[in-house]
Scaffold this motif. Structure first.
Motif, PDB file in Angstrom:
ATOM      1  N   PHE B 129     -23.625  26.493 -32.232  1.00 41.10           N
ATOM      2  CA  PHE B 129     -23.239  25.311 -31.465  1.00 41.10           C
ATOM      3  C   PHE B 129     -24.469  24.420 -31.363  1.00 41.10           C
ATOM      4  N   PRO B 130     -24.391  23.198 -31.897  1.00 41.55           N
ATOM      5  CA  PRO B 130     -25.615  22.429 -32.149  1.00 41.55           C
ATOM      6  C   PRO B 130     -26.128  21.581 -30.987  1.00 41.55           C
ATOM      7  N   VAL B 131     -25.302  21.325 -29.979  1.00 42.60           N
ATOM      8  CA  VAL B 131     -25.758  20.379 -28.958  1.00 42.60           C
ATOM      9  C   VAL B 131     -26.840  21.047 -28.114  1.00 42.60           C
ATOM     10  N   ALA B 151     -30.498  17.493 -31.661  1.00 45.10           N
ATOM     11  CA  ALA B 151     -29.731  17.619 -32.907  1.00 45.10           C
ATOM     12  C   ALA B 151     -28.541  16.663 -32.984  1.00 45.10           C
ATOM     13  N   ALA B 152     -28.410  15.781 -31.994  1.00 45.41           N
ATOM     14  CA  ALA B 152     -27.227  14.898 -31.959  1.00 45.41           C
ATOM     15  C   ALA B 152     -27.210  13.934 -33.129  1.00 45.41           C
ATOM     16  N   VAL B 153     -28.383  13.574 -33.638  1.00 42.69           N
ATOM     17  CA  VAL B 153     -28.436  12.631 -34.760  1.00 42.69           C
ATOM     18  C   VAL B 153     -27.647  13.177 -35.956  1.00 42.69           C
ATOM     19  N   ARG B 154     -27.556  14.482 -36.077  1.00 44.04           N
ATOM     20  CA  ARG B 154     -26.818  15.098 -37.180  1.00 44.04           C
ATOM     21  C   ARG B 154     -25.433  15.585 -36.754  1.00 44.04           C
ATOM     22  N   TYR B 155     -25.381  16.247 -35.577  1.00 36.01           N
ATOM     23  CA  TYR B 155     -24.168  16.989 -35.214  1.00 36.01           C
ATOM     24  C   TYR B 155     -23.371  16.315 -34.098  1.00 36.01           C
ATOM     25  N   GLY B 156     -23.866  15.220 -33.553  1.00 38.85           N
ATOM     26  CA  GLY B 156     -23.140  14.542 -32.483  1.00 38.85           C
ATOM     27  C   GLY B 156     -23.443  15.108 -31.107  1.00 38.85           C
ATOM     28  N   THR B 157     -22.829  14.502 -30.110  1.00 36.51           N
ATOM     29  CA  THR B 157     -23.054  14.859 -28.711  1.00 36.51           C
ATOM     30  C   THR B 157     -21.891  15.728 -28.216  1.00 36.51           C
ATOM     31  N   MET B 158     -21.850  15.968 -26.931  1.00 37.66           N
ATOM     32  CA  MET B 158     -20.712  16.714 -26.375  1.00 37.66           C
ATOM     33  C   MET B 158     -19.410  15.952 -26.618  1.00 37.66           C
ATOM     34  N   ARG B 159     -19.476  14.624 -26.663  1.00 32.41           N
ATOM     35  CA  ARG B 159     -18.275  13.843 -26.975  1.00 32.41           C
ATOM     36  C   ARG B 159     -17.650  14.314 -28.284  1.00 32.41           C
ATOM     37  N   ASP B 160     -18.495  14.615 -29.255  1.00 40.62           N
ATOM     38  CA  ASP B 160     -18.022  14.948 -30.593  1.00 40.62           C
ATOM     39  C   ASP B 160     -17.699  16.430 -30.748  1.00 40.62           C
ATOM     40  N   GLY B 242     -30.326   6.382 -44.592  1.00 42.68           N
ATOM     41  CA  GLY B 242     -29.241   7.349 -44.709  1.00 42.68           C
ATOM     42  C   GLY B 242     -29.680   8.779 -44.953  1.00 42.68           C
ATOM     43  N   ILE B 243     -30.957   9.066 -44.835  1.00 45.74           N
ATOM     44  CA  ILE B 243     -31.389  10.469 -44.962  1.00 45.74           C
ATOM     45  C   ILE B 243     -30.765  11.258 -43.810  1.00 45.74           C
ATOM     46  N   PRO B 244     -30.021  12.323 -44.131  1.00 43.41           N
ATOM     47  CA  PRO B 244     -29.310  13.038 -43.058  1.00 43.41           C
ATOM     48  C   PRO B 244     -30.237  13.936 -42.257  1.00 43.41           C
ATOM     49  N   MET B 245     -30.973  13.347 -41.335  1.00 43.38           N
ATOM     50  CA  MET B 245     -31.919  14.093 -40.510  1.00 43.38           C
ATOM     51  C   MET B 245     -31.156  15.038 -39.582  1.00 43.38           C
ATOM     52  N   ALA B 246     -31.658  16.268 -39.453  1.00 38.17           N
ATOM     53  CA  ALA B 246     -31.075  17.178 -38.464  1.00 38.17           C
ATOM     54  C   ALA B 246     -31.689  16.922 -37.100  1.00 38.17           C
ATOM     55  N   GLU B 276     -36.638  17.668 -38.633  1.00 38.49           N
ATOM     56  CA  GLU B 276     -36.037  18.882 -39.196  1.00 38.49           C
ATOM     57  C   GLU B 276     -34.950  18.481 -40.186  1.00 38.49           C
ATOM     58  N   PHE B 277     -34.838  19.283 -41.237  1.00 36.60           N
ATOM     59  CA  PHE B 277     -33.849  19.057 -42.295  1.00 36.60           C
ATOM     60  C   PHE B 277     -32.964  20.292 -42.416  1.00 36.60           C
ATOM     61  N   HIS B 278     -31.676  20.095 -42.537  1.00 38.83           N
ATOM     62  CA  HIS B 278     -30.716  21.196 -42.725  1.00 38.83           C
ATOM     63  C   HIS B 278     -29.926  20.963 -43.997  1.00 38.83           C
TER      64      HIS B 278
END
Lengths: 459, 459
Positions: B129-131, B151-160, B242-246, B276-278
């Motif tokens: 769970f990423p948040v 980690a929200a920049v990659r996986y979103g917040t609790m909203r998501d 657009g680099i997918p930063m974690a 960080e990169f994933h």
């Protein structure tokens, strides 16, 4: 109801010829893509600005006239039918792209901008708006129904891609929800509340949308499977493996034949998956290879890669034409369209049960689906006037919805409630319907915003 | 207020020793991490089930007693202070992971499960769970404040990442919002409404969360920049490319020094980015290379890669300890923590203006930020009792918020409103506050759910 003379005069004074009570205008705005029918509205208005929308709402509020928003008229659940009379507000003259902020990956648009018009406008920026329900719908309408479509598995739905709204409330008050920041914790998420509210809480007059970089590399393919189960199980395995699919669409044998007849495709008379990969050249190659291995595990055959932009466009045009192609399978027919969405682990079971039920009822119901989200449709073809057939189709649709609810899924993944799914709302939401009704009453106490839609058992 | 004898008896009968009016329990549940202060609540309850939460709400509804939810007590805006007396409901005994559905990438948990406890439970599944807001907060509290973090920049917040909720309303009614499907268009998005509602609309008693596959490869690094502007401009360029930063975190020179002193880091006395990169080994390498080139363009130096899991853990533990590390810069101090979030194109300007303002007021205010989202914090250190210093810090915080609003940003990216940001809500939302107040009144007509929070100018 009839619009009283005083209200008609006020609207006429405000809008001139953009207020119409003509039979032709009313009938054009009382039509529906599907079997849903209602008498035409009493009048149609075409506002050109937020101020006009607000002024119209103040008049309608004073005179307690129902107001129903209208975009491209492509709704599948009778959302925009004036079931209680009143005024249809056609927002298609509010069709300006107001601002593209490329550095923030955002655009602000009026509600009558269609998704294709926005993407045409964006072409030079290297950005695009990914939500793609097939129809060239208006962005206001897409927000109102929380639309999604083929690319949602990668880019999300309107829920994820609307950052902020301007909304005119029932009494004419203009509010702004959300912000231009990527996230916010400042109070209730009104943006999310209005997205999917189907015009029952207010009229969307401006949208701030999240844009995405056009992928460096795109690859699309179609492949066939021996059975529906193998095709769908391949999808489940793909999603569970984490391959970042840009699109992964299911098409059953009937739909494949419809595509061939309507769009000149050359698909086998078998279930298919249509897939797309977005990314860097290396990652697209890697993703495509991984998917190819998985597809082979499930007996996927006859991989056909669309390598040129033209081939890709033809492939997705075929998929986007599904609704009309399937209608053409039975000339003169209209459609009962189902739209369940289930958790991934129940997808194969849900699709198989639907197929069996359609067969048992003796119906023609080609199936397609945004299966990467667990969302699939059957387009049940019924002849107008054949009440027994319509009843059979509705039974099938209801049982699909009930099975979806039973496994924690939803009666509608992307089409919305309108009048079509309204009788199923209580089965899905139980006591939460009370909370929805309380919110509706709080924001629209006179019940003039698209009354009789979405919330069950209410007027 | 005082809890009347009848209510106390009912609660005592229901809960036994899990209802307490002791001074010690009340004070423990009347504390705050920051400068916000209020008298302790009149009582504390520890329900163990949804049924108990419902029964407590029925009693409190009958007796009109305010109820304030409580998780780990790590809120930064005084959300859980009993400013109008009443009962604090400590949900930490509801701490079970109810179900992990790995095939659906979902888990259902009670609200008192912390994010670390959930991730420990998930370890064997290959999911996480990423948040990650830094603090080991409860998932119920994180949902209530719409938390996010690194980690929200990659996986979103609790909203998501919250798919569905069980919520007990003010009158004890238990509702379920959302579904287990990936998406739904079935009515108002009550899940999104309760996420971020800070306990003012109901008590969250169960959450269905979206899980993500553990990345195959992870790489983290820290690098230094000569100036704050260059560091932040590097972030903007990275996101725009657009680099997918974690993760991509900003740390100013003061914060870097705080990390060194508190966590034994070896950072230079300069602004830094922690990244960080994933992904797959190939994509991580590719992303890291692209970021390295961009960083070099902005003068990034001294790249330090954390290649082992232990090094990575140490790096992020240092970042997560920022709040305590910065407090330790000034022993005895408490903090006024700012939390603005702005559109990416205004980030550099916003950070620079904040830094200049802090300096001009003569304050110590180390800055860190989840800058990939445009979100950054200043931790303004003030000595308890020094009213002039507190006033100066509040002036700086208010001006940061006003500047964020002026560019379309938000007064709080992730901490929420509580009492701290309440005076700024009208400036951000204007007329939309009326819609929020109407929803609050509709769902909690007696105003017993965390009264006096979030919505301004109301009791």
């Amino acid at each position: 109801m009839q619009i009283d003379i005083q209200a008609a005069e006020s609207l006429s004074q405000l809008l001139g010829a953009r207020f119409s009570q003509s039979q032709a205008d009313r009938e054009l705005h009382g039509a529906s893509e599907t079997f849903h029918r209602a008498p035409p509205p009493d009048a149609v208005v075409w506002p050109v600005s937020t101020e006009e929308v607000s002024a119209i709402m103040r008049i309608c509020h004073e005179h307690r006239i129902p107001v129903i928003g209208w975009g491209t008229g492509t709704s599948l659940e009778g959302h925009a039918l004036a079931t209680q009379g009143g005024i249809v507000m056609d927002l298609m003259k509010m069709d300006r792209v107001l601002e593209v902020r490329a550095g923030d990956l955002q655009a602000s648009v009026q509600p009558g901008v269609t998704r294709e018009a926005l993407n045409t406008e964006l072409r030079a920026t290297g950005l695009f708006f990914p939500v793609d329900p097939g129809a060239n719908a208006s962005l206001g309408g897409m927000a109102a129904t929380r639309a999604s479509g083929t690319a949602a598995v990668r880019y999300g739905t309107m829920r994820d891609n609307v950052l902020a709204l301007e909304v005119v409330l029932a009494d004419g008050t203009v509010i702004r929800t959300g912000t231009r920041a990527a996230k916010s914790s400042a109070g209730y998420d009104l943006t999310a509340l209005f997205v999917g509210s189907e015009g029952t809480l207010g009229i969307i007059t401006e949208l701030t949308l999240r844009l995405h970089g056009q992928p460096e590399e795109v690859a699309s393919a179609v492949c066939a499977f021996a059975t529906l189960e193998e095709a769908v199980e391949c999808v489940t395995a793909t999603i569970q493996s984490g391959i970042p699919m840009a699109r992964i669409e299911f098409v059953d044998g009937d739909a494949a034949q419809a595509f061939n007849q309507f769009s000149g495709g050359h698909l086998r008379d078998q279930p298919h998956l249509m897939v797309e990969f977005h990314g860097s050249p290396a990652s697209v190659q890697d993703d495509a290879r991984k998917f190819g291995e998985l597809a082979a595990d499930f007996g996927g055959q006859g991989f056909d890669w669309a390598t040129t932009p033209e081939d890709r466009a033809a492939l997705w045009k075929m998929r986007h034409g599904a609704y009309r192609a399937c209608l053409a399978l039975r000339p003169g027919a209209t459609a009962v369209v189902t739209d369940v969405c289930v958790p991934m682990s129940y997808l194969a079971e849900a699709v198989a049960a639907a197929a069996a039920d359609i067969k048992a009822e003796g119906l023609i119901g080609p199936m397609v689906g945004h299966v990467g989200d667990g969302n699939f449709h059957s387009q049940l073809l019924v002849m107008p006037g054949d009440e027994a057939e319509l009843a059979a189709a509705k039974r099938v649709a209801t049982r699909m919805a009930e099975r979806a609810i039973a496994v924690g899924g939803t009666i509608t993944g992307e089409h919305g409630v309108g009048i079509g799914k309204r009788p199923l709302m209580r089965a899905q939401h139980g006591e939460a319907i009370g909370a929805m009704a309380a919110i509706k009453a709080a924001l629209d106490p006179l019940n003039i915003m698209n009354p009789g839609k979405l919330i069950p058992d209410a007027n």
